[in-house]
Design a protein around this motif. Structure first.
Motif, PDB file in Angstrom:
ATOM      1  N   PRO A 159      46.509  28.515   2.504  1.00  0.00           N
ATOM      2  CA  PRO A 159      47.928  28.238   2.279  1.00  0.00           C
ATOM      3  C   PRO A 159      48.192  27.569   0.932  1.00  0.00           C
ATOM      4  N   GLU A 160      49.444  27.751   0.480  1.00  0.00           N
ATOM      5  CA  GLU A 160      49.888  27.197  -0.806  1.00  0.00           C
ATOM      6  C   GLU A 160      49.499  25.738  -0.996  1.00  0.00           C
ATOM      7  N   ASN A 161      49.605  24.994   0.098  1.00  0.00           N
ATOM      8  CA  ASN A 161      49.401  23.548  -0.048  1.00  0.00           C
ATOM      9  C   ASN A 161      47.979  23.108   0.304  1.00  0.00           C
ATOM     10  N   HIS A 162      47.080  24.079   0.369  1.00  0.00           N
ATOM     11  CA  HIS A 162      45.696  23.727   0.709  1.00  0.00           C
ATOM     12  C   HIS A 162      45.065  22.895  -0.411  1.00  0.00           C
ATOM     13  N   PRO A 163      44.359  21.833  -0.052  1.00  0.00           N
ATOM     14  CA  PRO A 163      43.814  20.946  -1.094  1.00  0.00           C
ATOM     15  C   PRO A 163      42.881  21.656  -2.088  1.00  0.00           C
ATOM     16  N   ALA A 164      42.218  22.765  -1.656  1.00  0.00           N
ATOM     17  CA  ALA A 164      41.305  23.462  -2.558  1.00  0.00           C
ATOM     18  C   ALA A 164      42.041  24.016  -3.769  1.00  0.00           C
ATOM     19  N   ARG A 165      43.355  24.234  -3.602  1.00  0.00           N
ATOM     20  CA  ARG A 165      44.119  24.800  -4.716  1.00  0.00           C
ATOM     21  C   ARG A 165      44.464  23.751  -5.757  1.00  0.00           C
ATOM     22  N   ASP A 166      44.262  22.516  -5.370  1.00  0.00           N
ATOM     23  CA  ASP A 166      44.607  21.416  -6.253  1.00  0.00           C
ATOM     24  C   ASP A 166      43.802  21.476  -7.552  1.00  0.00           C
TER      25      ASP A 166
ATOM     26  N   TRP B  67      45.223  35.482  -5.956  1.00  0.00           N
ATOM     27  CA  TRP B  67      45.279  36.283  -4.725  1.00  0.00           C
ATOM     28  C   TRP B  67      43.885  36.465  -4.103  1.00  0.00           C
ATOM     29  N   HIS B  68      42.914  36.865  -4.918  1.00  0.00           N
ATOM     30  CA  HIS B  68      41.579  37.128  -4.364  1.00  0.00           C
ATOM     31  C   HIS B  68      40.843  35.852  -3.967  1.00  0.00           C
ATOM     32  N   ASN B  69      41.075  34.779  -4.733  1.00  0.00           N
ATOM     33  CA  ASN B  69      40.334  33.550  -4.434  1.00  0.00           C
ATOM     34  C   ASN B  69      40.961  32.771  -3.281  1.00  0.00           C
ATOM     35  N   PHE B  70      42.313  32.849  -3.164  1.00  0.00           N
ATOM     36  CA  PHE B  70      42.990  32.027  -2.153  1.00  0.00           C
ATOM     37  C   PHE B  70      43.905  32.801  -1.205  1.00  0.00           C
ATOM     38  N   THR B  71      44.917  33.456  -1.777  1.00  0.00           N
ATOM     39  CA  THR B  71      45.978  34.011  -0.928  1.00  0.00           C
ATOM     40  C   THR B  71      45.463  35.017   0.088  1.00  0.00           C
ATOM     41  N   ALA B  72      44.689  35.998  -0.357  1.00  0.00           N
ATOM     42  CA  ALA B  72      44.172  37.015   0.557  1.00  0.00           C
ATOM     43  C   ALA B  72      43.321  36.364   1.632  1.00  0.00           C
ATOM     44  N   LEU B  73      42.714  35.238   1.278  1.00  0.00           N
ATOM     45  CA  LEU B  73      41.812  34.564   2.218  1.00  0.00           C
ATOM     46  C   LEU B  73      42.547  33.524   3.046  1.00  0.00           C
ATOM     47  N   ASN B  74      43.863  33.733   3.132  1.00  0.00           N
ATOM     48  CA  ASN B  74      44.614  32.931   4.091  1.00  0.00           C
ATOM     49  C   ASN B  74      44.669  31.453   3.728  1.00  0.00           C
TER      50      ASN B  74
END
Ligand code: PHE
Length: 346
Positions: A147-154, A138-145
């Motif tokens: 998206p689920e499929n953003h490559p950074a989440r890979d 949540w703090h690293n990705f979700t809160a910062l908008n």
């Protein structure tokens, strides 16, 4: 007659007790006088034959007692001398020998630059906020908008924790934005230095661990112009008054509009062409106005508040400042590299 002998022995006891041998020479003299083969008690033993039989026992005991006292004094004095003796005999000391240099450490270049950045922003009211390196989604990705499929989440980019897929090593200090916005009251004006991790191939230009400094400013009526001026002040403070900067439009999920700031590096030699890819400009940070959706995610009213954020790699700033051309040098701990910064103020 015997009384006289006792008086003399008493005098010797006082002498023993008052003596304080302060050097090995004085100690040796003490030993010769009281414990040596010709010690002062010898004649008193000789007197034994003149002592009446019924007194011989006490007389003998008295002399033994004195010998014990002398021996004890000697042992104590010897122990004291050993304790104060630094190991070198006085005649071993060469006062003309050159001093031994005292090897002291030096600040790591990343720390030097990090402290300098903190200093620069502290002067205009930014307060340091430090946060965890193991962060949740949540703090690293979700809160910062992001998206689920953003490559950074890979998995290719992010180090997830095997034990808990919701946890990861933070990929940027922007996670601190979410931490601070959900815990601090507005207005917010923080900088967050710290280590970040990315699953990248280690090369001269990128590393799987590095440092960033994040900045976040939230208040009523914060404008893009405020951000520009703040970053311009920063660039001038760290690269000199004459620095040339430019903002280029860019994209980050958590800022809108987003930009990147470049400083003019110049095109004097081949190396300059290489690192600036022939443009003469070098990117030093990412920035932008905090996306209203991020404010909403963190329970801040976007109609009342606005703000800007920026983030920069510390190694990158250090490489520019000290003209270091391989990021790996920061993590190898080669003292020949590190020592070059030893003149820096600690
Ligand atoms: N987090 C971004 C990065 O790691 C930098 C950034 C921070 C951009 C804040 C905009 C605002 O590249």
């Amino acid at each position: 007659m015997i009384a006289e002998l006792y008086q003399k022995l008493d005098a010797l006891q006082r002498e023993i007790e008052a003596s304080a041998p302060a050097s090995s020479e004085e100690l040796e003299q003490f030993r010769i006088r009281f414990l040596g083969s010709k010690n002062v008690f010898k004649p008193f033993f000789g007197e034994m034959r003149n002592v009446p039989n019924e007194d011989k026992r006490t007389y003998g005991q008295r002399m033994n007692e004195l010998r014990t006292i002398a021996q004890k004094r000697f042992d104590d004095a010897q122990a004291e001398l050993k304790a104060t003796d630094s190991g070198a005999k006085s005649h071993d000391l060469d006062l003309t020998a050159p001093g031994r240099p005292y090897q002291h450490g030096s600040r790591h270049p990343v720390s030097i630059v990090m402290n300098e950045i903190i200093d620069i922003f502290s002067r205009i009211g930014f307060v340091v906020a430090e946060e965890r390196e193991i962060e949740d989604d949540w703090h690293n990705f979700t809160a910062l908008n992001t998206p689920e499929n953003h490559p950074a989440r890979d998995m290719q980019d992010t180090f997830y924790l095997q034990a808990n897929a919701d946890l990861m090593l933070r990929t940027h200090t922007s996670s601190v934005q979410a931490r601070v916005m959900t815990t601090q009251k507005t207005p917010i004006r923080i900088i967050a230095p710290g280590r970040v991790y990315r699953n990248e191939t280690v090369s001269a230009r990128s590393h799987c661990q590095f440092h960033q400094v994040e900045g976040l400013y939230i208040d009523e009526d914060v404008s893009f112009a405020d951000m520009k001026q703040t970053l311009y002040y920063y660039a001038q403070s760290i690269y000199g008054k004459d620095v040339k900067v430019r903002l280029r439009p860019s994209y980050f999920p958590f800022t809108e509009p987003s930009a990147e700031m470049d400083v003019y590096w110049g095109l004097k030699d081949e190396n300059d062409y290489r690192i600036t890819k022939g443009t003469g400009w070098l990117e030093i940070l990412g920035c932008g106005m905090v996306d209203p959706q991020v404010l909403i995610n963190c329970d801040i009213d976007p109609d009342k508040y606005s703000g800007f954020a920026f983030g920069m790699g510390i190694e990158r700033q250090a490489m520019l400042k000290y003209r270091i051309n391989d990021i790996r040098a920061f993590f190898e701990n080669d003292v020949r590299f590190l020592r070059q910064f030893s003149t820096a103020v600690i």
